[in-house]
Design a protein around this motif. Structure first.
Motif, short mmCIF file in Angstrom:
data_model
loop_
_atom_site.label_atom_id
_atom_site.label_comp_id
_atom_site.label_asym_id
_atom_site.label_seq_id
_atom_site.Cartn_x
_atom_site.Cartn_y
_atom_site.Cartn_z
N GLU A 1 -1.80 22.37 16.25
CA GLU A 1 -0.83 21.77 15.09
C GLU A 1 -1.13 20.45 14.66
O GLU A 1 -0.98 20.09 13.61
CB GLU A 1 0.78 22.11 15.23
CG GLU A 1 0.88 23.72 15.20
CD GLU A 1 2.34 24.16 15.64
OE1 GLU A 1 2.89 23.18 16.06
OE2 GLU A 1 2.69 25.02 15.68
N LEU A 2 -0.92 19.70 15.67
CA LEU A 2 -1.06 18.01 15.47
C LEU A 2 -2.53 17.37 15.60
O LEU A 2 -2.57 16.31 15.01
CB LEU A 2 -0.26 17.53 16.63
CG LEU A 2 1.19 17.85 16.82
CD1 LEU A 2 1.64 17.41 18.21
CD2 LEU A 2 2.03 17.21 15.71
N PHE A 3 -3.37 18.00 16.32
CA PHE A 3 -4.70 17.42 16.21
C PHE A 3 -5.78 18.11 15.85
O PHE A 3 -5.47 19.37 15.90
CB PHE A 3 -4.94 16.91 17.64
CG PHE A 3 -3.50 16.15 18.34
CD1 PHE A 3 -3.10 15.24 17.74
CD2 PHE A 3 -3.10 16.61 19.62
CE1 PHE A 3 -2.00 14.49 18.49
CE2 PHE A 3 -2.01 16.30 20.12
CZ PHE A 3 -1.50 15.03 19.51
N ASP A 4 -7.04 17.66 15.77
CA ASP A 4 -8.13 18.56 15.60
C ASP A 4 -8.64 18.85 16.99
O ASP A 4 -9.42 18.14 17.58
CB ASP A 4 -8.99 17.64 14.90
CG ASP A 4 -10.56 18.50 14.49
OD1 ASP A 4 -10.74 19.50 14.96
OD2 ASP A 4 -11.44 17.76 13.76
N THR A 5 -8.04 19.82 17.51
CA THR A 5 -8.36 20.20 18.85
C THR A 5 -9.44 21.19 19.22
O THR A 5 -9.41 22.26 18.63
CB THR A 5 -7.07 20.83 19.34
OG1 THR A 5 -5.59 19.76 19.02
CG2 THR A 5 -6.80 21.12 20.83
N ARG A 6 -10.49 20.84 20.27
CA ARG A 6 -11.39 21.73 20.64
C ARG A 6 -11.04 22.14 22.21
O ARG A 6 -10.55 21.44 23.04
CB ARG A 6 -12.68 20.77 20.76
CG ARG A 6 -12.83 20.05 19.69
CD ARG A 6 -12.84 20.64 18.13
NE ARG A 6 -13.44 20.05 17.24
CZ ARG A 6 -14.10 19.03 16.68
NH1 ARG A 6 -15.25 18.85 17.35
NH2 ARG A 6 -14.01 18.42 15.67
N LEU A 7 -10.58 23.48 22.27
CA LEU A 7 -10.09 24.08 23.32
C LEU A 7 -11.09 24.66 24.27
O LEU A 7 -12.31 25.14 23.62
CB LEU A 7 -9.31 25.20 23.07
CG LEU A 7 -7.82 24.80 22.36
CD1 LEU A 7 -7.09 25.88 21.91
CD2 LEU A 7 -7.00 23.59 22.99
N ASN A 8 -10.94 24.84 25.56
CA ASN A 8 -11.77 25.49 26.49
C ASN A 8 -11.01 26.93 26.68
O ASN A 8 -10.47 26.81 27.94
CB ASN A 8 -12.18 24.77 27.76
CG ASN A 8 -12.75 25.52 28.59
OD1 ASN A 8 -13.41 26.65 28.43
ND2 ASN A 8 -13.25 24.91 29.93
N LEU A 9 -11.21 27.96 25.86
CA LEU A 9 -10.63 29.33 25.88
C LEU A 9 -11.04 30.09 27.09
O LEU A 9 -10.58 30.66 27.84
CB LEU A 9 -10.94 29.89 24.80
CG LEU A 9 -10.13 29.24 23.48
CD1 LEU A 9 -10.67 30.29 22.19
CD2 LEU A 9 -8.61 29.27 23.61
N GLU A 10 -12.22 29.74 27.63
CA GLU A 10 -12.99 30.51 28.87
C GLU A 10 -12.43 29.95 30.26
O GLU A 10 -12.43 30.59 31.07
CB GLU A 10 -14.47 30.32 29.01
CG GLU A 10 -14.98 31.12 27.71
CD GLU A 10 -16.39 31.10 27.55
OE1 GLU A 10 -17.16 30.61 28.71
OE2 GLU A 10 -17.08 31.78 26.92
N ASP A 11 -11.77 28.73 30.22
CA ASP A 11 -11.36 28.08 31.34
C ASP A 11 -12.35 27.97 32.24
O ASP A 11 -12.05 27.76 33.59
CB ASP A 11 -10.08 28.82 32.01
CG ASP A 11 -9.07 27.93 32.89
OD1 ASP A 11 -9.36 26.53 32.71
OD2 ASP A 11 -8.64 28.44 33.99
N LYS A 12 -13.62 27.67 31.79
CA LYS A 12 -14.71 27.41 32.94
C LYS A 12 -15.03 25.93 33.06
O LYS A 12 -14.83 25.18 32.05
CB LYS A 12 -16.19 27.91 32.34
CG LYS A 12 -17.36 27.90 33.14
CD LYS A 12 -18.30 28.51 32.51
CE LYS A 12 -19.54 28.09 33.14
NZ LYS A 12 -21.02 28.63 32.66
N PRO A 13 -15.05 25.41 34.27
CA PRO A 13 -14.99 24.03 34.47
C PRO A 13 -16.34 23.44 33.70
O PRO A 13 -17.53 24.03 33.70
CB PRO A 13 -15.21 23.74 35.79
CG PRO A 13 -14.52 24.97 36.55
CD PRO A 13 -14.80 26.12 35.66
N LEU A 14 -16.35 22.51 33.08
CA LEU A 14 -17.37 21.75 32.39
C LEU A 14 -18.46 21.27 33.18
O LEU A 14 -18.12 20.51 34.21
CB LEU A 14 -16.92 20.91 31.41
CG LEU A 14 -16.11 21.21 30.28
CD1 LEU A 14 -15.59 20.14 29.20
CD2 LEU A 14 -16.40 22.63 29.39
#
Length: 328
Positions: free
Chosen positions: A24-37
């Motif tokens: 809602e607040l930011f232009d957010t890019r999420l890691n939905l898979e929760d896989k370590p980058l």
């Protein structure tokens, strides 16, 4: 014109309520898979982000930061410790660092106290015995442990968490001792009924239980070295819910295996997520997968702090949990 939302890259899955608010607040890019980058993915993240939200397992080192794009101005760490970030390089590149202090205190202190109780009383060993269906019933001398009432507890690092542990241990009748960079104020020391030891070596030699609550820094790497572990008495227990790197894990494992220490309760490990295989085979240790702050309440509180830090920074103000230059 409405202000452009900052691009926020989040490296791991966070509680749904936190991710929803971030979207809602930011232009957010999420890691939905929760896989370590991977390192390559972290580099791509710092190239594109205005704000990076890493966790304590993401190594934001000089190699990663050297690839940061010009818009990366804030790293809002999801965690209290910042030893996963090369602070000196971040400072050189004028990148502000924030963390999430305070909200983990009570949960981590609860976990520490659980280990202080569990290891001397052999709770995990007894639970394994039951599950293996090898228990033949009560007897007067079966699986005898040690009481903690009246025992001496040595706290290494008397910050928020160390003090919270001391309060709990005091309620269980333990005698509180501590080593810290700075001595506590006399009033607080009196409240905790805590005895200050300027010499860590001297304290270690006299404690029944030692619990670690200092941060991991170059100065505290292997603070409990093989030499210092050898100062402990054979009936002593080591508890660590701070950072695995503070203890020489190989030396600790050898001593536990030889009976030179009575036991250990470990929630953190030197080479996480890897655990020394020899530790896994010991009955006199309780091993947990870094659960110290793993409560729903804690994770939401941490996320809310991250959001406040980002929002404050984006509004042109100093975020409340800024890691000060003196800490670099």
């Amino acid at each position: 014109m409405p202000q452009k939302k900052p691009v926020v890259v989040v490296t791991r899955k966070l509680p749904d309520v936190i991710e929803t608010r971030m979207m809602e607040l930011f232009d957010t890019r999420l890691n939905l898979e929760d896989k370590p980058l991977s390192k390559a993915e972290l580099i791509e993240a710092v190239k594109t982000a205005d704000v990076l939200v890493p966790t304590i397992t993401d190594r934001i080192d000089a190699a990663v930061l050297s690839q940061a794009g010009p818009n990366l101005k804030l790293i809002a760490n999801f965690g209290t410790g910042v030893d996963n970030i090369d602070l000196a390089t971040a400072r050189q590149r004028s990148i502000t660092i924030t963390n999430t202090p305070g909200v983990l205190t009570e949960d981590t202190a609860d976990m520490t106290m659980a280990l202080i109780l569990a290891v001397p009383r052999r709770l995990a060993e007894g639970e394994r015995l039951l599950r293996s269906e090898k228990w033949n019933g009560w007897s007067p001398t079966h699986m005898l442990g040690h009481r903690i009432w009246g025992k001496r507890l040595g706290v290494i690092g008397m910050g928020r968490i160390g003090q919270a542990v001391a309060r709990r241990a005091k309620a269980f009748g333990m005698s509180i001792h501590y080593h810290n960079r700075k001595r506590l104020h006399p009033e607080l020391e009196a409240e905790l009924e805590a005895t200050y030891w300027e010499s860590l070596d001297q304290m270690l030699a006299r404690m029944d239980v030692v619990t670690i609550h200092c941060p991991h820094t170059p100065a505290t790497f292997h603070l409990l070295s093989a030499r210092r572990l050898a100062l402990l008495q054979p009936h002593s227990y080591v508890i660590n819910t701070s950072r695995g790197e503070i203890v020489d894990e190989n030396a600790l494992t050898r001593m536990l295996g030889r009976g030179e220490l009575a036991g250990a309760g470990l929630d953190v490990f030197e080479h996480e997520p890897a655990v020394n295989p020899k530790l896994l085979g010991l009955d006199n240790v309780v091993l947990l997968p870094h659960l110290g702050s793993a409560t729903i309440e804690s994770r939401i509180d941490m996320g809310e702090k991250v959001i406040i830090n980002i929002k404050t920074f984006a509004d042109g103000h100093n975020p409340p949990d800024r890691v000060l230059a003196s800490m670099f």
